[in-house]
Write a protein that holds these residues in place. Structure first.
Motif, PDB file in Angstrom:
ATOM      1  N   THR A  12     -10.465  -5.131   2.469  1.00  0.00           N
ATOM      2  CA  THR A  12      -9.186  -4.437   2.292  1.00  0.00           C
ATOM      3  C   THR A  12      -8.485  -4.214   3.630  1.00  0.00           C
ATOM      4  O   THR A  12      -7.305  -4.553   3.791  1.00  0.00           O
ATOM      5  CB  THR A  12      -9.416  -3.049   1.631  1.00  0.00           C
ATOM      6  N   GLY A  33       1.148  -2.056  -4.714  1.00  0.00           N
ATOM      7  CA  GLY A  33      -0.213  -1.520  -4.787  1.00  0.00           C
ATOM      8  C   GLY A  33      -0.819  -1.903  -6.129  1.00  0.00           C
ATOM      9  O   GLY A  33      -0.181  -2.575  -6.950  1.00  0.00           O
ATOM     10  N   ARG A  34      -2.066  -1.428  -6.336  1.00  0.00           N
ATOM     11  CA  ARG A  34      -2.779  -1.835  -7.559  1.00  0.00           C
ATOM     12  C   ARG A  34      -2.441  -0.964  -8.760  1.00  0.00           C
ATOM     13  O   ARG A  34      -2.551  -1.407  -9.898  1.00  0.00           O
ATOM     14  CB  ARG A  34      -4.291  -1.761  -7.323  1.00  0.00           C
ATOM     15  N   GLY A  39       0.850  -1.192   0.000  1.00  0.00           N
ATOM     16  CA  GLY A  39       0.000   0.000   0.000  1.00  0.00           C
ATOM     17  C   GLY A  39       0.884   1.240   0.000  1.00  0.00           C
ATOM     18  O   GLY A  39       0.638   2.180   0.754  1.00  0.00           O
ATOM     19  N   LEU A  43      -5.853  12.332  11.644  1.00  0.00           N
ATOM     20  CA  LEU A  43      -6.262  12.780  10.304  1.00  0.00           C
ATOM     21  C   LEU A  43      -5.029  13.391   9.611  1.00  0.00           C
ATOM     22  O   LEU A  43      -4.435  14.334  10.128  1.00  0.00           O
ATOM     23  CB  LEU A  43      -7.371  13.825  10.453  1.00  0.00           C
TER      24      LEU A  43
HETATM   25  N1  LIG Z   1      -5.049   9.934   5.809  1.00  0.00           N
HETATM   26  C1  LIG Z   1      -5.574   9.776   7.007  1.00  0.00           C
HETATM   27  O1  LIG Z   1      -6.189  10.693   7.563  1.00  0.00           O
HETATM   28  C2  LIG Z   1      -5.395   8.472   7.740  1.00  0.00           C
HETATM   29  C3  LIG Z   1      -5.658   8.456   9.116  1.00  0.00           C
HETATM   30  C4  LIG Z   1      -5.514   7.271   9.818  1.00  0.00           C
HETATM   31  C5  LIG Z   1      -5.129   6.119   9.155  1.00  0.00           C
HETATM   32  N2  LIG Z   1      -4.880   6.157   7.814  1.00  0.00           N
HETATM   33  C6  LIG Z   1      -4.510   4.909   7.161  1.00  0.00           C
HETATM   34  O2  LIG Z   1      -3.299   5.076   6.470  1.00  0.00           O
HETATM   35  C7  LIG Z   1      -3.260   4.136   5.397  1.00  0.00           C
HETATM   36  C8  LIG Z   1      -2.836   4.852   4.127  1.00  0.00           C
HETATM   37  O3  LIG Z   1      -3.830   5.772   3.762  1.00  0.00           O
HETATM   38  P1  LIG Z   1      -3.505   7.181   3.081  1.00  0.00           P
HETATM   39  O4  LIG Z   1      -4.138   8.200   3.913  1.00  0.00           O
HETATM   40  O5  LIG Z   1      -2.073   7.254   2.779  1.00  0.00           O
HETATM   41  O6  LIG Z   1      -4.406   7.095   1.754  1.00  0.00           O
HETATM   42  P2  LIG Z   1      -4.051   6.741   0.236  1.00  0.00           P
HETATM   43  O7  LIG Z   1      -3.133   7.759  -0.336  1.00  0.00           O
HETATM   44  O8  LIG Z   1      -5.371   6.531  -0.426  1.00  0.00           O
HETATM   45  O9  LIG Z   1      -3.254   5.390   0.348  1.00  0.00           O
HETATM   46  C9  LIG Z   1      -3.875   4.148   0.372  1.00  0.00           C
HETATM   47  C10 LIG Z   1      -2.887   3.128  -0.145  1.00  0.00           C
HETATM   48  O10 LIG Z   1      -3.501   1.836  -0.022  1.00  0.00           O
HETATM   49  C11 LIG Z   1      -3.369   1.163  -1.263  1.00  0.00           C
HETATM   50  N3  LIG Z   1      -4.487   0.232  -1.438  1.00  0.00           N
HETATM   51  C12 LIG Z   1      -5.817   0.490  -1.310  1.00  0.00           C
HETATM   52  N4  LIG Z   1      -6.524  -0.623  -1.609  1.00  0.00           N
HETATM   53  C13 LIG Z   1      -5.600  -1.574  -1.938  1.00  0.00           C
HETATM   54  C14 LIG Z   1      -5.703  -2.925  -2.348  1.00  0.00           C
HETATM   55  N5  LIG Z   1      -6.886  -3.547  -2.503  1.00  0.00           N
HETATM   56  N6  LIG Z   1      -4.563  -3.613  -2.587  1.00  0.00           N
HETATM   57  C15 LIG Z   1      -3.355  -3.020  -2.462  1.00  0.00           C
HETATM   58  N7  LIG Z   1      -3.187  -1.747  -2.070  1.00  0.00           N
HETATM   59  C16 LIG Z   1      -4.311  -1.040  -1.826  1.00  0.00           C
HETATM   60  C17 LIG Z   1      -3.374   2.265  -2.321  1.00  0.00           C
HETATM   61  O11 LIG Z   1      -2.699   1.817  -3.480  1.00  0.00           O
HETATM   62  P3  LIG Z   1      -3.448   1.414  -4.869  1.00  0.00           P
HETATM   63  O12 LIG Z   1      -4.661   2.296  -4.984  1.00  0.00           O
HETATM   64  O13 LIG Z   1      -2.390   1.676  -5.899  1.00  0.00           O
HETATM   65  O14 LIG Z   1      -3.778  -0.018  -4.719  1.00  0.00           O
HETATM   66  C18 LIG Z   1      -2.545   3.337  -1.612  1.00  0.00           C
HETATM   67  O15 LIG Z   1      -1.170   3.113  -1.806  1.00  0.00           O
HETATM   68  C19 LIG Z   1      -4.640   3.494   5.313  1.00  0.00           C
HETATM   69  O16 LIG Z   1      -4.631   2.239   5.943  1.00  0.00           O
HETATM   70  C20 LIG Z   1      -5.504   4.466   6.100  1.00  0.00           C
HETATM   71  O17 LIG Z   1      -6.617   3.841   6.659  1.00  0.00           O
HETATM   72  C21 LIG Z   1      -4.994   7.308   7.101  1.00  0.00           C
END
Ligand SMILES: NC(=O)c1ccc[n+]([C@@H]2O[C@H](COP(=O)([O-])OP(=O)(O)OC[C@H]3O[C@@H](n4cnc5c(N)ncnc54)[C@H](OP(=O)(O)O)[C@@H]3O)[C@@H](O)[C@H]2O)c1
Length: 247
Positions: A108, A36-37, A12, A182
């Motif tokens: 997921t 990732g995808r 991811g 966040l």
């Molecule tokens: N941003 C926030 O406020 C926040 C707060 C708390 C926790 N988090 C956690 O931090 C993590 C990363 O999130 P982010 O905020 O960085 O958002 P993001 O930019 O949307 O990143 C999500 C990542 O997960 C990958 N992903 C999603 N579905 C997938 C699948 N089926 N198979 C493989 N990879 C997959 C995406 O890659 P592809 O689309 O290329 O597959 C992307 O690299 C998540 O677990 C999220 O819940 C985020």
């Protein structure tokens, strides 16, 4: 965990927190592989940052199996896996399509890390110095009413991580939970990409400082997430829950 000299798979890592961590860990002297995808992003990351990429869909068991075979064959020194992949969508339980959102979120955010652990943990126990890192959220500790399944998946991964750490206690594998507040990414459109969210660079700076200064930490908690992480213990849970719900 040590913060240099590792071979780290970031499941991811094509955008947001995963990519930002990948870049910092790469600069800090680790071999990093992101997965990732989105192939286009994997190609861009390889071209711009020199970080290798692999295709992965964590909702597909065979994709995880393939990733394991490829990465461990090409990088037999792999010693850390960070399970970052996650999705977040708002749901309204009275809406017909919300069940689909809920099921995809569980597949997921919960089955993904569990499958990754099952695929990689036995291999990692054979390395002298290894780590598994999961990514939860402040919402694991105080749920967001608009995202019930997302919040529940993060609480589930918190519980799973605690139990996993205990099961692997007598092995070489350290188990670490990263619980972000966040953070400004495209995780959930404008709901995360806004001025109230912690800037991604600041978040990753503080996270790297904590990883470096607390090599034995069970949880990586930046200051901004602490009001949620400790709300129950502090007696502020009801207040924080209501504020998150917008009342
Ligand atoms: N941003 C926030 O406020 C926040 C707060 C708390 C926790 N988090 C956690 O931090 C993590 C990363 O999130 P982010 O905020 O960085 O958002 P993001 O930019 O949307 O990143 C999500 C990542 O997960 C990958 N992903 C999603 N579905 C997938 C699948 N089926 N198979 C493989 N990879 C997959 C995406 O890659 P592809 O689309 O290329 O597959 C992307 O690299 C998540 O677990 C999220 O819940 C985020």
């Amino acid at each position: 965990m040590k913060t240099t000299g590792n071979t780290i798979l970031i499941a991811g890592g094509t955008s947001g927190i995963g990519l930002a961590l990948a870049r910092r860990l790469h600069e800090a002297g680790n071999k990093v592989i992101v997965a990732g995808r989105r192939r286009r992003l994997l190609d861009e990351i390889a071209a711009e940052h020199g970080i290798e990429g692999e295709l992965l869909d964590v909702t597909d068991e065979s994709s995880i199996r393939r990733l394991f075979e490829t990465v461990t064959a090409e990088h037999p020194q792999l010693n850390a896996v960070i399970a970052v992949a996650g999705i977040m969508r708002f749901e309204q339980v009275l809406d017909r399509d919300s069940l689909d959102i809920a099921e995809r979120t569980v597949a997921t955010n919960v089955l993904g890390p569990i499958r990754l652990v099952h695929a990689f943990a036995p291999f990692l126990t054979r390395q002298p110095d290894a780590a598994i890192l999961t990514v939860t959220s402040g919402l694991a500790y105080v749920p967001l009413a608009g995202a019930p399944t997302y919040s529940a998946t993060k609480a589930a991964v918190h519980a799973y991580t605690e139990a996993l750490r205990e099961q692997l206690r007598d092995t070489s594998v350290q188990v670490i939970e990263i619980a972000p507040p966040l953070v400004r990414t495209d995780l959930n459109g404008e709901a995360t990409n806004n001025d109230r969210a912690m800037p991604l660079d600041e978040y990753v700076d503080e996270t790297m400082r904590l990883l470096e200064s607390q090599p034995d930490a069970a949880q990586i908690l930046v200051d901004r997430v602490k009001p949620m992480r400790f709300a129950e213990a502090d007696g502020t849970y009801d207040k924080v829950f209501a504020a998150l719900a917008g009342r």
